[in-house]
Design a protein around this motif. Sequence first.
Motif, PDB file in Angstrom:
ATOM      1  N   GLN A 169      54.092  44.294  31.899  1.00 55.25           N
ATOM      2  CA  GLN A 169      54.068  42.940  32.457  1.00 55.25           C
ATOM      3  C   GLN A 169      52.649  42.568  32.838  1.00 55.25           C
ATOM      4  OE1 GLN A 169      56.019  41.883  36.349  1.00 55.25           O
ATOM      5  NE2 GLN A 169      57.269  40.577  35.034  1.00 55.25           N
ATOM      6  N   ALA A 170      52.213  41.399  32.383  1.00 54.90           N
ATOM      7  CA  ALA A 170      50.845  40.958  32.630  1.00 54.90           C
ATOM      8  C   ALA A 170      50.574  40.776  34.117  1.00 54.90           C
ATOM      9  CB  ALA A 170      50.566  39.657  31.887  1.00 54.90           C
ATOM     10  N   ARG A 171      49.315  40.894  34.475  1.00 55.49           N
ATOM     11  CA  ARG A 171      48.928  40.760  35.877  1.00 55.49           C
ATOM     12  C   ARG A 171      48.988  39.308  36.348  1.00 55.49           C
ATOM     13  NH1 ARG A 171      46.482  44.223  39.157  1.00 55.49           N
ATOM     14  NH2 ARG A 171      46.122  45.658  37.428  1.00 55.49           N
ATOM     15  N   GLN A 172      48.839  38.361  35.429  1.00 56.83           N
ATOM     16  CA  GLN A 172      48.819  36.944  35.783  1.00 56.83           C
ATOM     17  C   GLN A 172      49.928  36.203  35.044  1.00 56.83           C
ATOM     18  OE1 GLN A 172      46.950  35.732  38.048  1.00 56.83           O
ATOM     19  NE2 GLN A 172      45.270  37.172  38.304  1.00 56.83           N
ATOM     20  N   PRO A 173      50.530  35.170  35.655  1.00 53.89           N
ATOM     21  CA  PRO A 173      51.561  34.379  34.976  1.00 53.89           C
ATOM     22  C   PRO A 173      50.937  33.376  34.017  1.00 53.89           C
ATOM     23  CG  PRO A 173      51.152  33.472  37.148  1.00 53.89           C
ATOM     24  CD  PRO A 173      50.285  34.705  37.041  1.00 53.89           C
ATOM     25  N   LEU A 174      51.767  32.828  33.130  1.00 48.67           N
ATOM     26  CA  LEU A 174      51.298  31.725  32.309  1.00 48.67           C
ATOM     27  C   LEU A 174      51.115  30.491  33.188  1.00 48.67           C
ATOM     28  CD1 LEU A 174      53.333  31.899  28.966  1.00 48.67           C
ATOM     29  CD2 LEU A 174      51.105  32.886  29.531  1.00 48.67           C
ATOM     30  N   THR A 175      50.114  29.694  32.850  1.00 50.42           N
ATOM     31  CA  THR A 175      49.805  28.482  33.607  1.00 50.42           C
ATOM     32  C   THR A 175      49.484  27.370  32.628  1.00 50.42           C
ATOM     33  OG1 THR A 175      47.414  28.841  33.719  1.00 50.42           O
ATOM     34  CG2 THR A 175      48.759  29.937  35.391  1.00 50.42           C
ATOM     35  N   THR A 176      49.213  26.184  33.153  1.00 49.78           N
ATOM     36  CA  THR A 176      48.820  25.076  32.278  1.00 49.78           C
ATOM     37  C   THR A 176      47.454  25.320  31.656  1.00 49.78           C
ATOM     38  OG1 THR A 176      47.890  23.881  34.178  1.00 49.78           O
ATOM     39  CG2 THR A 176      50.174  23.401  33.577  1.00 49.78           C
ATOM     40  N   ARG A 177      46.724  26.291  32.150  1.00 50.49           N
ATOM     41  CA  ARG A 177      45.424  26.633  31.565  1.00 50.49           C
ATOM     42  C   ARG A 177      45.554  27.720  30.508  1.00 50.49           C
ATOM     43  NH1 ARG A 177      41.919  27.204  37.173  1.00 50.49           N
ATOM     44  NH2 ARG A 177      42.690  25.308  38.169  1.00 50.49           N
ATOM     45  N   CYS A 178      46.524  28.597  30.677  1.00 49.01           N
ATOM     46  CA  CYS A 178      46.764  29.669  29.719  1.00 49.01           C
ATOM     47  C   CYS A 178      48.280  29.786  29.564  1.00 49.01           C
ATOM     48  CB  CYS A 178      46.155  30.981  30.212  1.00 49.01           C
ATOM     49  SG  CYS A 178      46.303  32.345  29.039  1.00 49.01           S
ATOM     50  N   HIS A 179      48.817  29.134  28.542  1.00 51.74           N
ATOM     51  CA  HIS A 179      50.251  28.880  28.496  1.00 51.74           C
ATOM     52  C   HIS A 179      50.962  29.521  27.307  1.00 51.74           C
ATOM     53  CE1 HIS A 179      49.354  25.889  25.332  1.00 51.74           C
ATOM     54  NE2 HIS A 179      48.284  25.653  26.074  1.00 51.74           N
TER      55      HIS A 179
END
Length: 351
Positions: A169-179
């Motif tokens: 599992q990635a350390r960061q969630p998906l966001t509108t900047r990296c989706h």
Amino acid sequence: MDDINVLHHRCLLNLRRRIRDIGDGRPAQERYMRLQKDGDTLRLYNGNPVGQQFGPKCARNDRIGCGIHSENIEAGLTTVFFTKNGKEVGSVEVPASAEGLFPAVGMHSMGEEVKVDLQAEWFLEEDDSMMMVDSHEDDWGRLYDVRVSGTLLEYVGKGKSIMDVGLAQARQPLTTRCHYYEVEIVDAGEKCYIALGLARRDYPRNRHPGWSRGSVAYHADDGKIFHGSGVGDAFGPRCFKGDIMGCGIMFPRDYILDGEGDANDWDRLEVRPGHAGVQNILYLNDEEEEEEDGEEVEQGQEGRKVTVFFTRNGKLMGRREMGVPPGGLYPTVGMLSSGEKVKVDLHPLSG
């Protein structure tokens, strides 16, 4: 003759003093003996060191590399390896030193000249894929029965029952900047029990993404989509070695994830162009918004609704609406059979 003997004795004392000073805990400094340094170039003007045969001969424009493997560091050993033009030619185990091992270059004939790169990256050819030796383990917040090597994830679990799921599992969630993110199936293993999707931050480590609440995933072995349930729905074709599976989110245009507006690691992400055939579908288009006009979007415990989409080899396979749990939706990869390997790009589309 007495004067010569005295001079020789003083030279020996100076040499012993220099050797003693190297290991006395003083800060490491660059040392040059009979060498001139101009930028990253070293030029010999006098010297006579003695070498030892090790690998193939090298000529002008060859690149010679040296590095260390630290797997046996706890056993008091360090493996030093050497490369020629990017390929390893051999290695040797040496006792680990508390002071560490320092890069050193030696030459012994007139006119020799080399360029030195102390920040070089070595690329290892594995399974026809060029992988960086540097680990990307920092990209992953949780790894269970999965080993990371560069951008390669490899299943190392038992694979005997459904409780042996390997999770990354990635350390960061998906966001509108990296989706959006993708995985390439490098090795399908015995059963190709590979799944990619999105899951809440505290997702169970022994469950494939999609099987439990707060997750959705596309499974390669049967082409089904699982959305918070152990029962999947027909979704797309099965996936095999060489296939590239992708997963992303289409956000409402006014969507802001909790904490996304803060200055954080995502500010350092490079904005990359979209892959051929994969549209940068960050937001829902106007037609879809008109179709949903008048329908009240649920605001339950999982927060606002988003549309998760999946791709296979650059083509859109389908979509699934789901609520965003507190903290966001994290890229999550599951594997369950021996030999499975995938190469991951966590942000092929950004911005």
